[in-house]
Design a protein around this motif. Structure first.
Motif, mmCIF file in Angstrom:
data_model
loop_
_atom_site.group_PDB
_atom_site.id
_atom_site.type_symbol
_atom_site.label_atom_id
_atom_site.label_comp_id
_atom_site.label_asym_id
_atom_site.label_seq_id
_atom_site.Cartn_x
_atom_site.Cartn_y
_atom_site.Cartn_z
ATOM 1 N N ALA A 66 0.832 -1.208 0.000
ATOM 2 C CA ALA A 66 0.000 0.000 0.000
ATOM 3 C C ALA A 66 0.864 1.255 0.000
ATOM 4 O O ALA A 66 0.566 2.236 -0.699
ATOM 5 N N GLU A 67 1.948 1.239 0.763
ATOM 6 C CA GLU A 67 2.851 2.395 0.814
ATOM 7 C C GLU A 67 3.515 2.627 -0.542
ATOM 8 O O GLU A 67 3.605 3.777 -1.014
ATOM 9 N N LEU A 68 3.995 1.554 -1.154
ATOM 10 C CA LEU A 68 4.640 1.673 -2.467
ATOM 11 C C LEU A 68 3.667 2.232 -3.500
ATOM 12 O O LEU A 68 4.045 3.045 -4.348
ATOM 13 N N PHE A 69 2.418 1.793 -3.417
ATOM 14 C CA PHE A 69 1.402 2.253 -4.362
ATOM 15 C C PHE A 69 1.086 3.734 -4.126
ATOM 16 O O PHE A 69 1.059 4.531 -5.068
ATOM 17 N N LYS A 70 0.866 4.109 -2.878
ATOM 18 C CA LYS A 70 0.530 5.502 -2.548
ATOM 19 C C LYS A 70 1.647 6.455 -2.947
ATOM 20 O O LYS A 70 1.398 7.581 -3.385
ATOM 21 N N ASP A 71 2.905 6.006 -2.784
ATOM 22 C CA ASP A 71 4.048 6.868 -3.081
ATOM 23 C C ASP A 71 4.431 6.857 -4.555
ATOM 24 O O ASP A 71 5.384 7.526 -4.953
ATOM 25 N N GLY A 72 3.705 6.089 -5.361
ATOM 26 C CA GLY A 72 3.923 6.105 -6.800
ATOM 27 C C GLY A 72 5.102 5.295 -7.303
ATOM 28 O O GLY A 72 5.557 5.489 -8.435
ATOM 29 N N TYR A 73 5.589 4.368 -6.485
ATOM 30 C CA TYR A 73 6.732 3.555 -6.898
ATOM 31 C C TYR A 73 6.330 2.366 -7.765
ATOM 32 O O TYR A 73 7.186 1.736 -8.384
ATOM 33 N N VAL A 74 5.055 2.041 -7.781
ATOM 34 C CA VAL A 74 4.595 0.898 -8.571
ATOM 35 C C VAL A 74 3.378 1.302 -9.393
ATOM 36 O O VAL A 74 2.679 2.274 -9.075
ATOM 37 N N ASP A 75 3.125 0.530 -10.440
ATOM 38 C CA ASP A 75 1.977 0.788 -11.303
ATOM 39 C C ASP A 75 0.714 0.107 -10.806
ATOM 40 O O ASP A 75 -0.394 0.564 -11.096
ATOM 41 N N ALA A 76 0.896 -0.993 -10.066
ATOM 42 C CA ALA A 76 -0.269 -1.756 -9.622
ATOM 43 C C ALA A 76 0.108 -2.626 -8.434
ATOM 44 O O ALA A 76 1.279 -2.933 -8.208
ATOM 45 N N THR A 77 -0.899 -2.990 -7.675
ATOM 46 C CA THR A 77 -0.702 -3.952 -6.604
ATOM 47 C C THR A 77 -1.796 -5.001 -6.685
ATOM 48 O O THR A 77 -2.980 -4.675 -6.826
ATOM 49 N N SER A 78 -1.416 -6.261 -6.650
ATOM 50 C CA SER A 78 -2.387 -7.350 -6.748
ATOM 51 C C SER A 78 -2.910 -7.713 -5.365
ATOM 52 O O SER A 78 -2.317 -7.365 -4.343
ATOM 53 N N ILE A 79 -4.024 -8.447 -5.322
ATOM 54 C CA ILE A 79 -4.662 -8.884 -4.070
ATOM 55 C C ILE A 79 -4.998 -7.702 -3.194
ATOM 56 O O ILE A 79 -4.444 -7.500 -2.103
ATOM 57 N N THR A 80 -5.914 -6.895 -3.675
ATOM 58 C CA THR A 80 -6.381 -5.739 -2.907
ATOM 59 C C THR A 80 -7.901 -5.754 -2.844
ATOM 60 O O THR A 80 -8.573 -6.444 -3.614
ATOM 61 N N GLN A 81 -8.402 -4.971 -1.920
ATOM 62 C CA GLN A 81 -9.835 -4.747 -1.802
ATOM 63 C C GLN A 81 -10.069 -3.244 -1.711
ATOM 64 O O GLN A 81 -9.192 -2.484 -1.292
ATOM 65 N N THR A 82 -11.252 -2.810 -2.082
ATOM 66 C CA THR A 82 -11.550 -1.385 -1.996
ATOM 67 C C THR A 82 -11.491 -0.901 -0.553
ATOM 68 O O THR A 82 -11.273 0.288 -0.299
ATOM 69 N N SER A 83 -11.656 -1.807 0.403
ATOM 70 C CA SER A 83 -11.611 -1.435 1.820
ATOM 71 C C SER A 83 -10.234 -0.946 2.242
ATOM 72 O O SER A 83 -10.088 -0.343 3.306
ATOM 73 N N MET A 84 -9.207 -1.201 1.397
ATOM 74 C CA MET A 84 -7.870 -0.709 1.725
ATOM 75 C C MET A 84 -7.794 0.803 1.644
ATOM 76 O O MET A 84 -6.895 1.425 2.208
ATOM 77 N N GLY A 85 -8.727 1.412 0.926
ATOM 78 C CA GLY A 85 -8.783 2.858 0.860
ATOM 79 C C GLY A 85 -7.776 3.504 -0.075
ATOM 80 O O GLY A 85 -7.532 4.712 0.018
ATOM 81 N N LEU A 86 -7.215 2.754 -0.996
ATOM 82 C CA LEU A 86 -6.263 3.336 -1.942
ATOM 83 C C LEU A 86 -6.991 4.183 -2.984
ATOM 84 O O LEU A 86 -8.079 3.826 -3.422
ATOM 85 N N GLU A 87 -6.374 5.282 -3.364
ATOM 86 C CA GLU A 87 -6.892 6.059 -4.490
ATOM 87 C C GLU A 87 -6.402 5.366 -5.749
ATOM 88 O O GLU A 87 -5.260 5.547 -6.173
ATOM 89 N N ALA A 88 -7.258 4.557 -6.326
ATOM 90 C CA ALA A 88 -6.821 3.676 -7.406
ATOM 91 C C ALA A 88 -7.966 3.384 -8.356
ATOM 92 O O ALA A 88 -9.134 3.638 -8.054
ATOM 93 N N PHE A 89 -7.594 2.835 -9.497
ATOM 94 C CA PHE A 89 -8.572 2.290 -10.430
ATOM 95 C C PHE A 89 -8.587 0.776 -10.190
ATOM 96 O O PHE A 89 -7.629 0.080 -10.525
ATOM 97 N N TYR A 90 -9.658 0.299 -9.572
ATOM 98 C CA TYR A 90 -9.740 -1.107 -9.185
ATOM 99 C C TYR A 90 -10.275 -1.957 -10.326
ATOM 100 O O TYR A 90 -11.241 -1.594 -10.993
ATOM 101 N N SER A 91 -9.659 -3.107 -10.496
ATOM 102 C CA SER A 91 -10.138 -4.044 -11.503
ATOM 103 C C SER A 91 -11.399 -4.731 -11.018
ATOM 104 O O SER A 91 -11.804 -4.602 -9.858
#
Length: 246
Positions: A66-91
């Motif tokens: 989640a930290e890597l995603f929020k800080d923009g170091y990665v393009d995507a993170t697998s095995i997530t749920q919307t409950s994680m609260g990431l500002e993302a485009f969820y599949s």
């Protein structure tokens, strides 16, 4: 004209395809192995490859992911749920874990509902109290004998060696590590274990920084399902890992 359209389509794939930094969990075989295999790893890789993308895997626990995603170091993170609260485009949901409670039969631990876990020595996977719903989270907060570990092999070992009364985890991950511990001669192969269904299947998504990449992934997932490849991937790993090798 058809040849021109084909070349335009091919050029579009080349221009818009890219190598993506994608986070995977480091400790969830047979879903993910760090050698670039596993059910989830293969599904994500092939879904993105449908639109010409390749992946550069990064292995991290869910919190670090989640930290890597929020800080923009990665393009995507697998095995997530919307409950994680990431500002993302969820599949769309692309897979699910089948979590359950595991107990030793010879200990005669009686569990019929979630509330029965309140006073039992229970070991969950990392962030289980986040991913398995509010009712379970409430019980874990009330149970001073509840703890979590990131190493799921340790979970299985603790249960099979009677260091805890209950292990909460996915059934396939449990089977994989039980098989491994038997092969390593670290546990008795004759130990009887009971699986108790307490949870509905937990669906997961992949979170993307870019909407177009999310749409490409969904298109790839649709192809994998309709072509039968999705089920083939599960079958391949089931035959390889889900049978106990004594």
């Amino acid at each position: 004209m058809k040849k021109i359209l084909f070349l335009i389509a091919l050029l579009s794939v080349v221009l818009f395809s890219k190598e993506l930094n994608v986070v995977f969990s480091p400790s969830t075989p047979p879903y993910v192995f760090q050698d670039g295999s596993g059910i989830v790893f293969t599904i994500v890789k092939e879904a993105l490859a449908y639109k010409g993308h390749t992946i550069n895997p990064i292995f991290a626990n869910m919190g670090r992911a989640a930290e890597l995603f929020k800080d923009g170091y990665v393009d995507a993170t697998s095995i997530t749920q919307t409950s994680m609260g990431l500002e993302a485009f969820y599949s769309d949901d692309f897979m699910q874990y089948h979590n359950a409670a595991f107990v030793l039969k010879n200990k005669h631990v009686k569990i019929e509902k979630l509330e029965d876990l309140r006073d039992l020595y229970t070991i969950g996977f990392k962030n289980a109290n986040v991913y398995l719903g509010e009712a379970f989270k409430k019980i874990t907060l009330e149970n001073k004998k509840y703890s979590e570990v990131a190493d799921q092999k340790q979970q299985v070992s603790m249960l099979l060696n009677a260091r805890v009364e209950v292990a909460i985890m996915d059934r396939h991950i449990f089977t994989f590590y039980r098989n491994l511990l038997i092969q390593e001669k670290k546990v008795d192969e004759n130990i009887d274990v009971e699986l108790i269904e307490l949870f509905t299947p937990t669906p997961y998504k992949t979170a993307f920084k870019d909407e177009k990449l999310r749409d490409d992934f969904n298109a790839g997932m649709k192809y994998l399902r309709e072509s039968g490849r999705y089920n083939d991937i599960f079958d391949e790993y089931s035959k390889k890992y889900f049978e106990v090798k004594k």
